[in-house]
Write an enzyme that holds these catalytic residues in place. Structure first.
Site, PDB file in Angstrom:
ATOM      1  N   ILE A 138     -31.164  75.420  43.662  1.00 32.92           N
ATOM      2  CA  ILE A 138     -30.528  74.359  42.903  1.00 32.92           C
ATOM      3  C   ILE A 138     -30.706  73.062  43.682  1.00 32.92           C
ATOM      4  O   ILE A 138     -30.885  73.071  44.895  1.00 32.92           O
ATOM      5  CB  ILE A 138     -29.040  74.654  42.621  1.00 32.92           C
ATOM      6  N   ASP A 139     -30.666  71.954  42.974  1.00 33.36           N
ATOM      7  CA  ASP A 139     -30.947  70.662  43.592  1.00 33.36           C
ATOM      8  C   ASP A 139     -29.907  70.281  44.650  1.00 33.36           C
ATOM      9  O   ASP A 139     -28.781  70.783  44.635  1.00 33.36           O
ATOM     10  CB  ASP A 139     -30.986  69.565  42.517  1.00 33.36           C
ATOM     11  N   LYS A 140     -30.295  69.369  45.508  1.00 32.80           N
ATOM     12  CA  LYS A 140     -29.417  68.899  46.582  1.00 32.80           C
ATOM     13  C   LYS A 140     -28.048  68.489  46.054  1.00 32.80           C
ATOM     14  O   LYS A 140     -27.020  68.885  46.608  1.00 32.80           O
ATOM     15  CB  LYS A 140     -30.082  67.710  47.296  1.00 32.80           C
ATOM     16  N   ARG A 239     -31.341  68.824  33.777  1.00 35.46           N
ATOM     17  CA  ARG A 239     -31.342  67.363  33.888  1.00 35.46           C
ATOM     18  C   ARG A 239     -32.376  66.743  32.957  1.00 35.46           C
ATOM     19  O   ARG A 239     -32.113  65.732  32.282  1.00 35.46           O
ATOM     20  CB  ARG A 239     -31.600  66.962  35.342  1.00 35.46           C
TER      21      ARG A 239
END
Length: 301
Positions: A138-140, A239
């Site tokens: 998962i993204d930062k 997103r």
């Protein structure tokens, strides 16, 4: 060192070698197969395979899985919020702001650095020396649940579930605008952005199918509290899909606009569910909303 041998059939004629191998049940992504081909670890009819090779009927294909390279990553004593752990895997609740694996500009302080300290050498080597144990990421600036494999067998079993769309991944987010539907599905292919290679976009060119299901939990004046379920798992999928539909995630400074008071998107990986690769038992884990998310909900209500 493991070796896998396959034989192509008539229906395989003309298929690209890398794509064909990635569809076998050996836990390799297409990019991982391409790396094996480039490193001379894939053979066709006892000869080292060439890039872009297209299959012929009766080709004998051997895939050699080299021994994992010694990890040159610094183990760091970083606290981990471990939701579940056994000898095969662990489920971690990643905080917002933590990078999952080392990359240029982020070689320390990552989840992998913390895992190296916690697990030592007990991590799957399938994703290479930079991403040991990482089955999905998962993204930062996305918080929430992430599963980590401790051995290659567990990694392959979990990767197969993700590929078969049976691995449950549910997220919650605050998205901008007013939704016309309470429930819906976004079915739009995602590929690399033609002008900005760091971004993804909805496109028919060099893309992969991507499907996201959504449900509106609460609709506010200017935004909505929304639950999302991934059917596929493309880079930045939620997103990109929400931005494509005109509802970028609040705070997403890449696919939307910054939001004062938080860094990055208001997106939380709330739930994961899977069949344990060893016990074959279905397991499901839920993560409570972090404080930053609760504060945003308080403000927008």
């Amino acid at each position: 060192m493991n070796e896998y041998i396959f034989s192509s059939a008539e229906e395989d004629i003309g298929q690209r070698l890398d794509k064909w191998i990635s569809e076998k049940d050996i836990g390799l992504t297409r990019s991982a197969v391409q790396n094996l081909i480039l490193s001379g670890n894939v053979y066709v009819n006892q000869k080292i395979a060439v890039k872009n090779y297209k299959l012929r009927k009766g080709d004998s294909v051997k895939v050699v899985m080299p021994e994992p390279v010694s990890l040159d990553i610094t183990a760091e004593n970083i606290p981990l919020d471990i939701v579940y752990e056994d000898s095969s895997l662990l489920v971690v609740n990643k905080p917002k702001g933590m990078v999952v694996h080392p990359a240029p500009g982020n070689y320390s302080g990552t989840l992998v650095n913390a895992l190296m300290h916690h697990c030592g050498n007990s991590l799957s080597g399938i994703n290479g020396v930079i991403r040991p144990g990482i089955v999905h990421r998962i993204d930062k600036n996305t918080s929430g649940l992430l599963i980590v494999a401790k051995n290659d067998s567990a990694h392959q079993g979990l990767a197969e579930q993700i590929k078969a769309h049976s691995f449950i991944r549910e997220y919650e987010a605050v998205a901008m605008g007013n939704f016309k539907e309470t429930d819906g599905t976004i079915d739009a292919p995602i590929g690399r952005h033609h002008a900005d290679r760091k971004k993804m976009c909805v496109t028919d060119k060099n893309s992969k199918n991507a499907v996201t299901h959504f449900h509106i939990i609460e609709q506010y004046e200017k935004c909505a509290y929304i639950r999302l379920k991934l059917e596929t798992g493309r880079t930045h999928q939620i997103r990109v899909h929400l931005s494509y539909k005109g509802h970028p995630i609040l705070g997403d400074d890449v696919y939307g606009k910054p939001y004062k008071g938080i860094e990055g998107q208001c997106l939380h990986a709330r739930k994961i569910g899977f069949i344990h690769p060893e016990s074959k038992e279905y397991m499901e884990f839920d993560s409570q909303l972090p404080d930053y998310f609760k504060e945003i909900l308080r403000k927008v209500r």
